[in-house]
Design an enzyme around this catalytic site. Structure first.
Site, PDB file in Angstrom:
ATOM      1  N   ASN A 137       0.797  -1.228   0.000  1.00 41.57           N
ATOM      2  CA  ASN A 137       0.000   0.000   0.000  1.00 41.57           C
ATOM      3  C   ASN A 137       0.835   1.286   0.000  1.00 41.57           C
ATOM      4  O   ASN A 137       0.287   2.364  -0.147  1.00 41.57           O
ATOM      5  CB  ASN A 137      -0.953   0.025   1.198  1.00 41.57           C
ATOM      6  N   GLN A 176      -5.161  -3.601  -2.053  1.00 40.58           N
ATOM      7  CA  GLN A 176      -4.783  -2.587  -3.048  1.00 40.58           C
ATOM      8  C   GLN A 176      -4.720  -3.164  -4.462  1.00 40.58           C
ATOM      9  O   GLN A 176      -4.304  -2.457  -5.382  1.00 40.58           O
ATOM     10  CB  GLN A 176      -3.402  -2.004  -2.690  1.00 40.58           C
ATOM     11  N   CYS A 317      -2.461   5.888   7.846  1.00 43.50           N
ATOM     12  CA  CYS A 317      -2.487   5.656   9.295  1.00 43.50           C
ATOM     13  C   CYS A 317      -1.143   5.975   9.937  1.00 43.50           C
ATOM     14  O   CYS A 317      -1.087   6.526  11.027  1.00 43.50           O
ATOM     15  CB  CYS A 317      -2.964   4.250   9.632  1.00 43.50           C
TER      16      CYS A 317
HETATM   17  N1  PLP Z   1      -4.441  -3.581   4.038  1.00 45.70           N
HETATM   18  C1  PLP Z   1      -4.000  -2.679   3.156  1.00 45.70           C
HETATM   19  C2  PLP Z   1      -2.962  -3.085   2.164  1.00 45.70           C
HETATM   20  C3  PLP Z   1      -4.503  -1.378   3.170  1.00 45.70           C
HETATM   21  O1  PLP Z   1      -4.042  -0.485   2.287  1.00 45.70           O
HETATM   22  C4  PLP Z   1      -5.490  -1.028   4.138  1.00 45.70           C
HETATM   23  C5  PLP Z   1      -6.015   0.347   4.213  1.00 45.70           C
HETATM   24  O2  PLP Z   1      -5.355   1.315   3.985  1.00 45.70           O
HETATM   25  C6  PLP Z   1      -5.917  -2.025   5.043  1.00 45.70           C
HETATM   26  C7  PLP Z   1      -5.379  -3.282   4.955  1.00 45.70           C
HETATM   27  C8  PLP Z   1      -6.917  -1.719   6.109  1.00 45.70           C
HETATM   28  O3  PLP Z   1      -8.151  -1.450   5.572  1.00 45.70           O
HETATM   29  P1  PLP Z   1      -9.346  -0.902   6.469  1.00 45.70           P
HETATM   30  O4  PLP Z   1      -8.808   0.306   7.206  1.00 45.70           O
HETATM   31  O5  PLP Z   1     -10.400  -0.562   5.479  1.00 45.70           O
HETATM   32  O6  PLP Z   1      -9.764  -1.964   7.413  1.00 45.70           O
END
Ligand code: PLP
Length: 374
Positions: A137, A176, A317
């Site tokens: 991501n 992603q 985040c």
């Molecule tokens: N995994 C990946 C690769 C992500 O990019 C994200 C969100 O940015 C998540 C997990 C977590 O997703 P969510 O916050 O919708 O639970």
């Protein structure tokens, strides 16, 4: 507004929103209720799950719907009471749960690709789960999952030949990936796969975990027994209907979008000045990660915001907590290179004209910062 942060969030498309609306009002019934209108809702919910499952070459009954990818990633680790390995660049929703299981990280090369030799050197008979995201991501790096799956098959056969019963599962977070790659669970060779509606122009807090029939999972929550008892709680019918619509739309636009983002990438890289491209290889074209060494990229983010251009320094985040990116550190960037890194992620809100404009504003912001330092 020029929004270049589609890896953080995507807007719900009007088609998705329209598909969801009736399930908030006239079709509000609890799918578990016994009367006819509720049965219709249950059947629409099932049909939506079929659409999502079909898109990844799975069956409706292989999917556990969740409140987003974080939940799906956490649930995947309920498949193991043994040791785990995870890619060092995983999203925190994998990394933190893997750490709780005492997991060991697998290292990556400078492009963010898994070092297969490192995986092999860390494989022991106690390992029960390996987690490797299909697309990272922060960098957009695509992992060679079928190669990893082939190695896992070898390990399974070797264990079998030695009478070792410990299973070995491959989990992949495809949050992603779905908007630009053809994702097929059999071709990838995964046993568990995480999906995320929020990254494909669907609703937030809606996701799914594909679970192959060979995997035994313990539940994420207990209660009414929904989702085969693995994730109890009244179904999010509008969310799942929206997810299915988003999947349909995504699949339709896959090839067109790939071409579009390749062009955007080529434009922006030719018009930007004095940068180093971080994600040079094996990356989705919708991700452009730039390094302006010696500059504080957070200041660039603020300068660009003043011009209506929204970009990020990495995962949303981590950025909000002011933490250094563990992904950029894992590919060998120094602290000052990490501090100077900017992530642009293209999406359906962008036009070619916007990309030219964005390049101009980024160049200006970088120049402002460089002259402040001089
Ligand atoms: N995994 C990946 C690769 C992500 O990019 C994200 C969100 O940015 C998540 C997990 C977590 O997703 P969510 O916050 O919708 O639970």
């Amino acid at each position: 507004m020029i929004y270049l942060d589609h890896a953080a969030a995507t807007p719900i498309s009007s088609r998705v929103f329209d598909a969801m609306k009736p399930y908030f009002s006239e079709d509000f019934f609890n799918p578990s209720a016994a009367y006819l209108p509720a049965k219709k809702v249950a059947s629409d919910y099932e049909a939506a799950k079929r659409v999502i499952a079909h898109a990844i070459g799975a069956k409706y009954s292989d999917l556990v719907m969740t409140a987003g990818a974080t939940e799906a990633n956490n649930l995947a680790f309920n498949a193991t009471d043994g040791k785990v390995l995870y890619l060092i660049t995983e999203h925190d929703s994998v990394r933190k749960v893997a750490e709780q299981h005492g997991g060991a990280p697998i290292n990556v090369d400078k492009n963010g690709r898994i070092l297969l030799d490192d995986l092999k050197s860390k494989m022991t008979d106690e390992i029960m789960l390996i987690s490797v995201a299909l697309v990272n991501n922060e960098l957009g790096t695509i992992q060679p999952l079928s190669e990893i799956a082939a190695y896992i098959r070898e390990v399974r056969l070797d264990r079998l030949s030695r009478g070792i019963k410990q299973p070995l599962y491959l989990h992949s977070d495809a949050s992603q990936a779905l908007n630009l790659l053809n994702v097929n669970v059999a071709r990838l060779g995964v046993d568990l796969l995480t999906l995320n509606a929020a990254k494909i122009y669907g609703p937030k807090a809606v996701g799914a975990l594909y679970v192959s029939r060979d995997v035994k999972l313990s539940p994420l929550s207990v209660g009414g027994g929904q989702e085969m008892g693995l994730r109890s709680g009244t179904e999010n019918v509008p969310g799942v209907i929206g997810f299915a619509k988003a999947v349909e739309e995504t699949c339709k636009h896959l090839n067109g979008n790939r071409k579009k983002y390749a062009k955007f990438k080529q434009i922006i890289l030719s018009e930007l000045k004095d940068y180093e491209l971080i994600n040079k290889k094996h990356s989705l074209d919708s991700f452009v990660v730039l390094c302006y060494n010696g500059i504080d990229a957070e200041r660039l983010v603020f300068l660009l915001e003043d011009k209506g251009v929204y970009v990020s320094t990495g995962a949303a985040c981590a950025a909000s907590k002011g933490e250094k990116s563990h992904v950029l550190a894992a590919i060998g960037l120094s602290d000052s290179e990490i501090a100077g890194s900017l992530r642009l992620t293209f999406g359906e809100t962008n036009s070619e004209e916007q990309i030219h404009e964005a390049a101009k504003f980024i160049n200006e912001a970088v120049e402002t910062e460089r002259s402040r330092h001089a």
